[in-house]
Design a protein around this motif. Structure first.
Motif, PDB file in Angstrom:
ATOM      1  N   THR A 250      18.533  61.527 -37.541  1.00 44.53           N
ATOM      2  CA  THR A 250      19.861  61.712 -38.087  1.00 44.53           C
ATOM      3  C   THR A 250      20.351  60.412 -38.725  1.00 44.53           C
ATOM      4  OG1 THR A 250      20.632  61.284 -35.841  1.00 44.53           O
ATOM      5  CG2 THR A 250      20.543  63.576 -36.564  1.00 44.53           C
ATOM      6  N   ALA A 251      21.277  60.536 -39.674  1.00 47.06           N
ATOM      7  CA  ALA A 251      21.752  59.365 -40.404  1.00 47.06           C
ATOM      8  C   ALA A 251      23.281  59.393 -40.473  1.00 47.06           C
ATOM      9  CB  ALA A 251      21.102  59.315 -41.778  1.00 47.06           C
ATOM     10  N   ALA A 252      23.839  59.170 -41.666  1.00 48.89           N
ATOM     11  CA  ALA A 252      25.290  59.007 -41.782  1.00 48.89           C
ATOM     12  C   ALA A 252      26.064  60.254 -41.369  1.00 48.89           C
ATOM     13  CB  ALA A 252      25.664  58.608 -43.199  1.00 48.89           C
ATOM     14  N   ALA A 253      25.550  61.447 -41.686  1.00 46.73           N
ATOM     15  CA  ALA A 253      26.300  62.672 -41.368  1.00 46.73           C
ATOM     16  C   ALA A 253      26.566  62.774 -39.865  1.00 46.73           C
ATOM     17  CB  ALA A 253      25.537  63.898 -41.859  1.00 46.73           C
ATOM     18  N   HIS A 254      25.554  62.488 -39.057  1.00 48.50           N
ATOM     19  CA  HIS A 254      25.744  62.549 -37.608  1.00 48.50           C
ATOM     20  C   HIS A 254      26.509  61.344 -37.082  1.00 48.50           C
ATOM     21  CE1 HIS A 254      23.130  66.079 -37.247  1.00 48.50           C
ATOM     22  NE2 HIS A 254      23.520  66.148 -35.985  1.00 48.50           N
ATOM     23  N   ALA A 255      26.346  60.182 -37.722  1.00 40.07           N
ATOM     24  CA  ALA A 255      27.131  59.018 -37.313  1.00 40.07           C
ATOM     25  C   ALA A 255      28.616  59.290 -37.524  1.00 40.07           C
ATOM     26  CB  ALA A 255      26.693  57.785 -38.108  1.00 40.07           C
ATOM     27  N   ILE A 256      28.953  59.912 -38.653  1.00 40.17           N
ATOM     28  CA  ILE A 256      30.350  60.245 -38.938  1.00 40.17           C
ATOM     29  C   ILE A 256      30.848  61.310 -37.962  1.00 40.17           C
ATOM     30  CG2 ILE A 256      31.833  61.363 -40.670  1.00 40.17           C
ATOM     31  CD1 ILE A 256      30.094  59.755 -42.760  1.00 40.17           C
TER      32      ILE A 256
END
Length: 364
Positions: A250-256
């Motif tokens: 996971t990247a930015a979408a899950h971090a957000i």
């Protein structure tokens, strides 16, 4: 090199709850069921009958505690150590199943998973998403066991509110948007390139079949589109992580998503729904065109996914809130998978930009 691509076995059938005892018997002679309160009430009668039919000792049904937190895991471990089941059965949604996966790992017990909603890939992964007792994300844990068997009763999935399936679509869409950027930091291999191609295939399948599946399941029915979407959300989505491993995380979408969980008002919004908005924010972060983002929003409208902060009950944030959100979000390990450095200011601008585009679509 090693990888855990997913569960040992995946079965999806109508009325599958009637066969639970047969699958438990392959791993032991006693079972303890742990899961969500609603989920346990849905499956209890069928599971009781099936275990009795197969001569499996039924050690009862235990609520997982309401959050996938280490304190709940510790409480459940004490119950498991007291009751001494030979098999654990996880029942419910992502948080419930992840909690029992952590318990099964710690107690080194066979694990069967019975998802009662198709909202995440949790039943098919070896990781657990951990929160504190108030529901704020804290870590992705590898102290978790991939289920030996996943049992998906489509009658149960179809009877659940359709919003869960929509959330599952949102969570699964993220596999393509996130893996395609996180893999850029890694050397190409057969595994990570296959994972990305699988993620792209999932994305295209959901665009094609997602709206039809939502309409069908709204009426409590199941057809091939529904089956394909269920399999995509639970099994195939989990396989992207299984094959891609740390290269396709996971990247930015899950971090957000994780950052937004600091606000209590979003806790009534499902994981995949918040992730769906996170995808829009990630696209802004990547500098994608407004046209591209609007095209994705048009799909969200068809499957009833949120595309503004207001859709997630966030109506007003102070500057202090925005500053905190930015700092927390860049501190989430998922953000490290972006192929460029992300600052708190960039996060805030991306979320505000996505919300602005969404509001244009909604109100203009």
């Amino acid at each position: 090199m090693f990888t855990i691509p997913g569960p040992g076995k995946y079965v999806r059938e109508e009325a599958l709850l009637n066969e639970v005892g047969t699958y438990v018997r392959g791993f032991g002679r006693s079972a303890l069921m742990i899961g969500g309160q609603t989920a346990l009430s849905v499956v209890q009668a069928s599971v009781n009958a099936s275990l009795d039919k197969e001569g499996i000792e039924n050690l009862g049904f235990v609520w997982y505690g309401g959050e996938c937190s280490w304190s709940k895991v510790a409480e459940l471990r004490s119950i498991v150590q007291e009751k001494k089941p030979e098999v654990l059965v996880a029942v419910g949604g992502g948080k419930a199943i992840d909690t029992v996966k952590a318990v099964a790992f710690a107690e080194n017990l066979p694990l069967l998973a019975i998802p009662t909603i198709a909202a995440t890939c949790a039943p098919a992964t070896p990781i657990a998403i951990m929160y504190d007792d108030e529901g704020t994300f804290i870590e992705i844990s590898h102290r978790s066991k991939a289920p030996n068997v996943v049992l998906v009763d489509t009658n149960v999935i179809a009877a659940a509110p359709y919003r869960f399936l929509a959330a599952g679509i949102g969570d699964t869409l993220a596999k393509w948007f996130e893996s395609s950027v996180s893999v850029q930091k890694s050397k190409p291999t057969a595994l990570n390139q296959s994972a990305v191609r699988l993620a792209e295939g999932l994305y295209r399948l959901l665009l094609e079949k997602g709206p039809s599946a939502i309409e069908t399941i709204k009426h409590g029915n199941v057809d091939q589109a529904v089956n394909d979407v269920i399999d995509s959300i639970i099994l195939i989505s989990g396989s992207v992580s299984g094959y891609g491993g740390d290269d396709c995380r996971t990247a930015a979408a899950h971090a957000i998503y994780s950052g937004l969980t600091i606000f209590p008002e979003v806790h009534d919004t499902y994981h995949g729904e918040i992730v769906a908005f996170g995808i829009l924010s990630q696209l802004v972060l990547e500098g994608k065109s407004e046209e591209t983002i609007r095209e994705l929003i048009s799909f969200y409208q068809k499957v009833e996914l949120p595309y503004t902060l207001e859709d997630m009950a966030i109506t007003e944030l102070s500057q202090e809130d925005w500053d905190r959100l930015g700092v927390v979000t860049v501190g989430i390990e998922d953000m490290d998978n972006m192929p460029f450095e992300v600052t708190p200011e960039m996060v805030v601008q991306a979320i505000q930009g996505a919300d602005q585009i969404g509001r244009k679509v909604k109100y203009q």
